[in-house]
Design an enzyme around this catalytic site. Sequence first.
Site, PDB file in Angstrom:
ATOM      1  N   VAL A  69      -8.268  -0.221   7.881  1.00  0.00           N
ATOM      2  CA  VAL A  69      -9.092  -1.435   7.495  1.00  0.00           C
ATOM      3  C   VAL A  69     -10.223  -0.865   6.555  1.00  0.00           C
ATOM      4  O   VAL A  69     -10.840   0.148   6.721  1.00  0.00           O
ATOM      5  CB  VAL A  69      -9.577  -2.166   8.695  1.00  0.00           C
ATOM      6  CG1 VAL A  69      -8.581  -2.975   9.093  1.00  0.00           C
ATOM      7  CG2 VAL A  69     -10.236  -1.257   9.575  1.00  0.00           C
ATOM      8  N   HIS A 194      -1.940 -11.266  -5.365  1.00  0.00           N
ATOM      9  CA  HIS A 194      -2.940 -10.486  -4.852  1.00  0.00           C
ATOM     10  C   HIS A 194      -3.718  -9.626  -5.909  1.00  0.00           C
ATOM     11  O   HIS A 194      -3.087  -8.736  -6.418  1.00  0.00           O
ATOM     12  CB  HIS A 194      -2.652  -9.709  -3.552  1.00  0.00           C
ATOM     13  CG  HIS A 194      -2.222 -10.599  -2.380  1.00  0.00           C
ATOM     14  ND1 HIS A 194      -1.418 -10.314  -1.591  1.00  0.00           N
ATOM     15  CD2 HIS A 194      -3.018 -11.781  -2.000  1.00  0.00           C
ATOM     16  CE1 HIS A 194      -1.513 -11.389  -0.625  1.00  0.00           C
ATOM     17  NE2 HIS A 194      -2.444 -12.216  -0.856  1.00  0.00           N
ATOM     18  N   GLU A 197      -3.499  -5.448  -6.002  1.00  0.00           N
ATOM     19  CA  GLU A 197      -2.060  -4.922  -6.009  1.00  0.00           C
ATOM     20  C   GLU A 197      -1.691  -4.485  -7.280  1.00  0.00           C
ATOM     21  O   GLU A 197      -0.867  -5.175  -7.712  1.00  0.00           O
ATOM     22  CB  GLU A 197      -1.398  -5.959  -5.174  1.00  0.00           C
ATOM     23  CG  GLU A 197      -1.897  -5.923  -3.587  1.00  0.00           C
ATOM     24  CD  GLU A 197      -1.087  -7.108  -2.787  1.00  0.00           C
ATOM     25  OE1 GLU A 197      -0.138  -7.294  -3.241  1.00  0.00           O
ATOM     26  OE2 GLU A 197      -1.526  -7.169  -1.863  1.00  0.00           O
ATOM     27  N   HIS A 319       4.625  -7.226  -3.957  1.00  0.00           N
ATOM     28  CA  HIS A 319       3.245  -6.953  -3.737  1.00  0.00           C
ATOM     29  C   HIS A 319       3.072  -5.456  -3.436  1.00  0.00           C
ATOM     30  O   HIS A 319       3.791  -4.836  -3.701  1.00  0.00           O
ATOM     31  CB  HIS A 319       2.889  -7.721  -2.273  1.00  0.00           C
ATOM     32  CG  HIS A 319       2.930  -9.044  -2.162  1.00  0.00           C
ATOM     33  ND1 HIS A 319       1.894  -9.715  -1.707  1.00  0.00           N
ATOM     34  CD2 HIS A 319       3.656 -10.054  -2.504  1.00  0.00           C
ATOM     35  CE1 HIS A 319       1.842 -11.232  -1.872  1.00  0.00           C
ATOM     36  NE2 HIS A 319       3.131 -11.531  -2.112  1.00  0.00           N
ATOM     37  N   GLU A 397       7.116  -5.020  -0.702  1.00  0.00           N
ATOM     38  CA  GLU A 397       5.936  -4.277  -0.782  1.00  0.00           C
ATOM     39  C   GLU A 397       6.196  -3.080  -1.370  1.00  0.00           C
ATOM     40  O   GLU A 397       7.010  -2.115  -0.964  1.00  0.00           O
ATOM     41  CB  GLU A 397       5.280  -4.102   0.566  1.00  0.00           C
ATOM     42  CG  GLU A 397       4.939  -5.429   1.431  1.00  0.00           C
ATOM     43  CD  GLU A 397       3.605  -5.989   1.161  1.00  0.00           C
ATOM     44  OE1 GLU A 397       2.890  -5.457   0.142  1.00  0.00           O
ATOM     45  OE2 GLU A 397       3.290  -6.966   1.846  1.00  0.00           O
TER      46      GLU A 397
HETATM   47  O1  0X9 Z   1       0.034 -10.678   4.095  1.00  0.00           O
HETATM   48  C1  0X9 Z   1       0.651 -10.990   2.966  1.00  0.00           C
HETATM   49  O2  0X9 Z   1       0.278 -11.828   2.214  1.00  0.00           O
HETATM   50  C2  0X9 Z   1       1.674  -9.949   2.457  1.00  0.00           C
HETATM   51  N1  0X9 Z   1       1.280  -8.491   2.585  1.00  0.00           N
HETATM   52  S1  0X9 Z   1      -0.114  -8.276   1.686  1.00  0.00           S
HETATM   53  O3  0X9 Z   1      -0.358  -6.820   2.144  1.00  0.00           O
HETATM   54  N2  0X9 Z   1       0.851  -7.708   0.091  1.00  0.00           N
HETATM   55  O4  0X9 Z   1      -1.171  -8.873   1.802  1.00  0.00           O
HETATM   56  C3  0X9 Z   1       2.819 -10.274   3.182  1.00  0.00           C
HETATM   57  C4  0X9 Z   1       3.607 -11.628   3.210  1.00  0.00           C
HETATM   58  C5  0X9 Z   1       4.718 -11.721   4.107  1.00  0.00           C
HETATM   59  N3  0X9 Z   1       4.956 -13.048   4.063  1.00  0.00           N
HETATM   60  C6  0X9 Z   1       4.788 -13.761   5.112  1.00  0.00           C
HETATM   61  N4  0X9 Z   1       3.737 -13.428   5.909  1.00  0.00           N
HETATM   62  N5  0X9 Z   1       5.151 -15.159   5.041  1.00  0.00           N
HETATM   63 ZN    ZN Z   2      -0.094  -8.762  -1.382  1.00  0.00          ZN
END
Ligand code: 0X9
Ligand code: ZN
Length: 434
Positions: A69, A194, A197, A319, A397
């Site tokens: 974090v 995002h 990324e 991502h 990811e």
């Molecule tokens: O948290 C997110 O938005 C994504 N991971 S990140 O670290 N790139 O931010 C994952 C999203 C997975 N999908 C859902 N939670 N619906």
């Molecule tokens: Zn992301």
Amino acid sequence: MAVSWVILVILVLNVVLVTSSPTPVNNYQVLAGHQVWRTEGEREAAAVMGRLEREGLVDVLGHGTVSAVRVFPESKDVVSASLRREGIKYQVVIPDLRSHFAEERRRVKKELLSSRQMETCLESDCPKPLTQRYMTFPEMEWYLHDLKARYSRVELKSIGKTFENRDIWMVHIKPTAARGTIKRDAIWIEGGIHAREWISEAVTLQLLDRLAADNTSLTRNIDIYSVPIVNPDGYEYSRTTNRMWRKNRSIDPSVRQDCPGVDLNRNWDEGYGVGASTNPCSDTYQGRNPFSELETRALKKEMERVSSTNNFRLVMAVHSYGQKLYYPWGYTREKAPYTAEMKSAGEAFAQAASVRGRGRRGTQYEVTSSSDLYLASGATDDWSKGALNVKYVYTLELPDEGFHGFALPPSHIKSASRDVWRGLKKLIPLAREK
Ligand code: 0X9
Ligand code: ZN
């Protein structure tokens, strides 16, 4: 004489590099005093960190591998007290993010200086997406225009404008041998929702290059749609001002002005609100309401159109980081329709995209449900599944597993793209099986 020539060449090279490897305007001054902490005990830490993030006290890095974090200077004491109370051990792994990125930049610059082949990207001529450094948004736009100019099967359309008036570009790679009027299969690749990324845009552009050039049955009779840079405002802000920026840059006059930005992957209308924040200062702020943002509205409109004109077979949101291939749901632990199919096609992707070996030599992708570690709603994947009933839906990811995290050196662009391309070549045909 010879020595002065060498000096001149070095000076010229330096000027070229300085102008062609854009540096942040303020050396990420805003990150002074920000630290990265690593926690132990994955599940317990994920729950506590999720709560602290929604309160706007920390920024969880690498959602899914929640062990790191970013702790803001003003919240160090309260975060450490919370962790102690919950019995969670932590270590400070980066004591100051601003100096960390300054060091990283020096290293990348040195690496660039020692590489023999220089990559360039000009307004009128940007024939390949760069692999030695991350591109600026204008450079990516030049590349997209070039792609359209080079391939008659490529269409490029601005599907809307962002808060800061940048274009949201959608690429359409048309089939080379379309037959009759039957509904064609379509796939959708989303990149860069995002801001921080960066590898997501880099890999998505590489994929578009390969898909446009493909003349095999892989792409012969499908429509490929892609928005490779969903969040250009955030990307540019993360490039120039705050390397760790995640959200877009919109300011809602009815909400507080000092905390701009909405997490675009919490703003879609599927399970809206679960595992997302109502605090505008949080990095996972969901926005005032579903689809409050220009970017998500633009994507929704186009995806609905594709869904009405085509057989929408596959949605992949790209991502970083974590090396995971997630399938829905992400907002509930219930099973989504066609989980078994998504899982097995996902395994085929992961097998083809993974490279055996340790460290830099090896990259293993793991296929898992996105709700495995934490619940988060309002993402592209869940909405594609819930609202459009797309059978094969994933969030990918990209590398790495957390060593560099979002600051993945550009030297990884080539290998990451190559691996994903291998995976995609297996996944697309499977997603098209009825
Ligand atoms: O948290 C997110 O938005 C994504 N991971 S990140 O670290 N790139 O931010 C994952 C999203 C997975 N999908 C859902 N939670 N619906
Ligand atoms: Zn992301």
